[in-house]
Write an enzyme that holds these catalytic residues in place. Structure first.
Site, PDB file in Angstrom:
ATOM      1  N   HIS A 104       0.828  -1.212   0.000  1.00 23.02           N
ATOM      2  CA  HIS A 104       0.000   0.000   0.000  1.00 23.02           C
ATOM      3  C   HIS A 104       0.861   1.260   0.000  1.00 23.02           C
ATOM      4  O   HIS A 104       0.570   2.232  -0.697  1.00 23.02           O
ATOM      5  CB  HIS A 104      -0.894   0.036   1.255  1.00 23.02           C
ATOM      6  CG  HIS A 104      -2.110  -0.822   1.170  1.00 23.02           C
ATOM      7  ND1 HIS A 104      -2.541  -1.415   0.003  1.00 23.02           N
ATOM      8  CD2 HIS A 104      -3.030  -1.161   2.121  1.00 23.02           C
ATOM      9  CE1 HIS A 104      -3.655  -2.090   0.244  1.00 23.02           C
ATOM     10  NE2 HIS A 104      -3.973  -1.954   1.525  1.00 23.02           N
TER      11      HIS A 104
ATOM     12  N   TYR B  52      -6.311   3.199  11.399  1.00 26.02           N
ATOM     13  CA  TYR B  52      -6.518   2.188  10.354  1.00 26.02           C
ATOM     14  C   TYR B  52      -5.947   2.726   9.045  1.00 26.02           C
ATOM     15  O   TYR B  52      -5.933   3.933   8.812  1.00 26.02           O
ATOM     16  CB  TYR B  52      -8.009   1.872  10.183  1.00 26.02           C
ATOM     17  CG  TYR B  52      -8.604   1.043  11.301  1.00 26.02           C
ATOM     18  CD1 TYR B  52      -8.829   1.593  12.560  1.00 26.02           C
ATOM     19  CD2 TYR B  52      -8.964  -0.291  11.100  1.00 26.02           C
ATOM     20  CE1 TYR B  52      -9.384   0.844  13.577  1.00 26.02           C
ATOM     21  CE2 TYR B  52      -9.531  -1.050  12.116  1.00 26.02           C
ATOM     22  CZ  TYR B  52      -9.736  -0.487  13.354  1.00 26.02           C
ATOM     23  OH  TYR B  52     -10.291  -1.232  14.365  1.00 26.02           O
ATOM     24  N   GLU B  53      -5.522   1.815   8.171  1.00 27.53           N
ATOM     25  CA  GLU B  53      -4.817   2.237   6.960  1.00 27.53           C
ATOM     26  C   GLU B  53      -5.700   3.025   5.999  1.00 27.53           C
ATOM     27  O   GLU B  53      -5.206   3.703   5.107  1.00 27.53           O
ATOM     28  CB  GLU B  53      -4.201   1.031   6.245  1.00 27.53           C
ATOM     29  CG  GLU B  53      -5.216   0.063   5.692  1.00 27.53           C
ATOM     30  CD  GLU B  53      -4.584  -1.251   5.233  1.00 27.53           C
ATOM     31  OE1 GLU B  53      -3.458  -1.555   5.652  1.00 27.53           O
ATOM     32  OE2 GLU B  53      -5.238  -1.963   4.469  1.00 27.53           O
ATOM     33  N   SER B  54      -7.024   2.961   6.198  1.00 22.89           N
ATOM     34  CA  SER B  54      -7.928   3.747   5.351  1.00 22.89           C
ATOM     35  C   SER B  54      -7.829   5.236   5.676  1.00 22.89           C
ATOM     36  O   SER B  54      -8.468   6.050   5.004  1.00 22.89           O
ATOM     37  CB  SER B  54      -9.359   3.261   5.531  1.00 22.89           C
ATOM     38  OG  SER B  54      -9.718   3.272   6.905  1.00 22.89           O
ATOM     39  N   GLY B  55      -7.065   5.603   6.704  1.00 26.60           N
ATOM     40  CA  GLY B  55      -6.830   7.016   6.979  1.00 26.60           C
ATOM     41  C   GLY B  55      -7.481   7.531   8.251  1.00 26.60           C
ATOM     42  O   GLY B  55      -7.339   8.698   8.592  1.00 26.60           O
TER      43      GLY B  55
END
Lengths: 286, 257
Positions: A104, B52-55
């Site tokens: 990512h 979380y990696e979604s921001g």
């Protein structure tokens, strides 16, 4: 200035066989309706670029649209595998697919470099990872000032990027909010950009704290497609349809069941009514 | 002896939640790590910052998300940043104290494979891939790992190093260019393991009712035990009730959607 046109027309104009294509949206605002229109138009030999291929690329790969996938995480989030992607990789069905596999961090940096007009991205990553061994597009650069070794990947420069957003105004300026992922970078990295939106409004309204606004002159086409992100979600419009994500596991495991599902829900459905293409959805109050 | 009043999976989540401190800034992987991190927030670490990696930064979901990008994470977060910002400013720049990961294959040195089983070009099983994990593993101060204990999951050597643990032993991590500690603890449904001087996971505590033999049989390498092996404290009523309430809320919410 963006043209406000029907989705069919935007895809006809800006998506061609052999193109490098990014459909972005990180779990949220995934442009499903646009991807399904590409399937209906029968595009082939696409290089599909996306951090998380999700169900929409599973459908496009299963229908034979793609010859290459550039990605960083290819699963059904919270559920398991993308079975059409696996079938293409493991058995070459319906056609073999070439993989360019990243993390990512690498993809996010590569989109950012593309948006910035740079040829490559440098970042601290791939430390000790075998991904370096299998992907020749992962290199090392040395910082000229400190001597630190950094990972380098080429910028992502799609021919066309497609995203879904909450709304546009009548001039074609676009607003998206909530989890905004890498969509701004994907649009600005591409030669052409298509944005599907839930609605056209007179005024974009005061942006929320996390809003991203893309000016009309940075976009080629805006298409009004209410529900165009289902079964993913549009923050403030409808929720993620987790039941549909779970149901996709069984639908996509079997080639015949997958094909008949696509027949029923994509080929028999009009492009203007994407909500009808996805089972188990439920309208939520605004 | 009567059977414990909890499941092995509940014990795993509870034991994992205890590894988190109230002042941690934790980068949360989806699935088992997400349950453990939110349980810690509801119990002893109310001010823990979950990322979380979604921001989403400082998220406080009422129910567990199915994906790393559910709307619940964004609407309950202090702020939500773009994915490039998340990976560049917050993870890469060293602002995360603990990364919490799962994985299809984890080896004795804490290396994680989420890419392929079999040769890369002709895989027997194509796994989802690295996602955020390769850089979570190298950029967080410390990494916690959780997995169900089975020989095919806890292997002697991973077939593909997606995310670096300790390589093949002492010094390998630094030689690869890492400046962080890496994996320190592995929490399974049978035991808690920690990394010893040989940079290898050794058993430091057995969950209630679990025998050494069970652990040996479920581990893909000749597993060692610390000399002062202890028993993992049994779940408290508060831990069990909080976890079960969280899971019941989650099931109701996901069934309704």
């Amino acid at each position: 200035m963006a043209d406000i046109v029907p989705l069919e027309e935007a895809i006809l104009r800006f998506v061609h066989d052999g193109d490098r294509l990014a459909l972005e949206g990180f779990t949220h605002l995934i442009p499903f309706a646009a991807g399904q229109e590409i399937i209906r138009q029968g595009r082939r030999d696409l290089t599909l670029i996306r951090m998380t291929p999700d169900l929409i690329y599973d459908q496009m790969i299963g229908m034979g649209c793609a010859s290459k996938l550039i990605f960083s995480w290819g699963g059904n989030p919270g559920v398991g595998s993308l079975h059409r992607l696996r079938d293409a990789v493991e058995h070459g069905w319906p056609r073999p697919i070439e993989l360019e596999e990243h993390s990512h961090a690498a993809m996010a940096n590569a989109f950012d470099a593309g948006a910035a007009g740079l040829p490559f991205a440098a970042f601290r990553g791939y430390v000790g990872s075998d991904l370096r061994r299998v992907n020749p597009n992962i290199a090392t650069v040395v910082c000229p000032f400190t001597g630190e070794a950094l990972a380098a990947v080429p910028a992502i420069r799609p021919d066309t990027s497609i995203i879904h957003a909450q709304r546009a105004d009548r001039d074609g300026n676009v607003l998206l909010e909530g989890i905004v992922g890498v969509q701004k970078q994907a649009v600005l990295a591409a030669t052409h950009a298509i944005v599907t939106v839930e609605e056209i409004v007179d005024d974009l309204a005061p942006p929320s704290v996390n809003a991203v606004v893309l000016p009309t002159w940075a976009i080629d086409a805006v298409c009004v497609v209410p529900g165009g992100a289902r079964p993913s979600y549009a923050f403030g419009y409808y929720d993620r349809d987790n039941v549909a994500y779970v149901a996709w596991d069984a639908i996509s495991r079997d080639r015949d069941r997958f094909l008949s599902w696509m027949d029923e829900h994509v080929f028999s459905a009009p492009a203007s009514d994407p909500a009808a293409t996805v089972p188990h959805t439920r309208e939520l109050p605004r | 002896m009567t059977a414990p009043a909890w499941t092995a999976a509940e014990m795993m989540t509870i034991a994992a939640s205890r590894q988190l401190a109230p002042d941690d800034v934790c980068f949360v992987g989806i699935g088992a790590p997400s349950a453990a991190c939110n349980l810690a927030r509801l119990l002893h670490a109310p001010d823990i910052v979950l990322v979380y990696e979604s921001g989403t930064i400082g998220t406080r979901p009422d129910v567990l998300p199915l994906s790393i990008g559910d709307g619940e994470l964004c609407s309950t977060a202090l702020t939500t940043v773009s994915v490039p910002e998340m990976f560049r400013y917050w993870l890469q720049a060293g602002r995360i104290t603990k990364g919490f990961l799962g994985g299809a294959q984890i080896d004795r040195y804490g290396n994680i494979n989420t890419t392929v089983i079999g040769p890369y070009d002709r895989p027997r099983v194509r796994l989802p891939g690295g996602g955020g994990a390769p850089e979570i593993a190298s950029s967080c101060d410390e990494v916690l790992v959780t997995a169900t204990h089975a020989p095919r999951t806890l292997v002697d050597r991973v077939e593909f190093v997606t995310s670096l643990g300790h390589g093949r032993g002492p010094g390998d991590r630094r030689a690869a260019g890492s400046t962080t500690v890496g994996p320190t603890t592995l929490i399974t449904d049978l035991c808690v393991m920690s990394v010893d001087a040989a940079r290898e996971f050794v058993v430091e505590s057995l969950h209630v009712g679990v025998t050494r033999r069970e652990v040996v049989e479920a581990t893909g390498w000749p597993v060692r035990f610390v000399s002062d092996l202890v028993s993992t404290p049994a779940p408290t009523d508060e831990e069990l009730t909080t976890l079960r309430d969280l899971q019941a809320r989650t099931e109701r919410a996901h069934a309704a959607r």
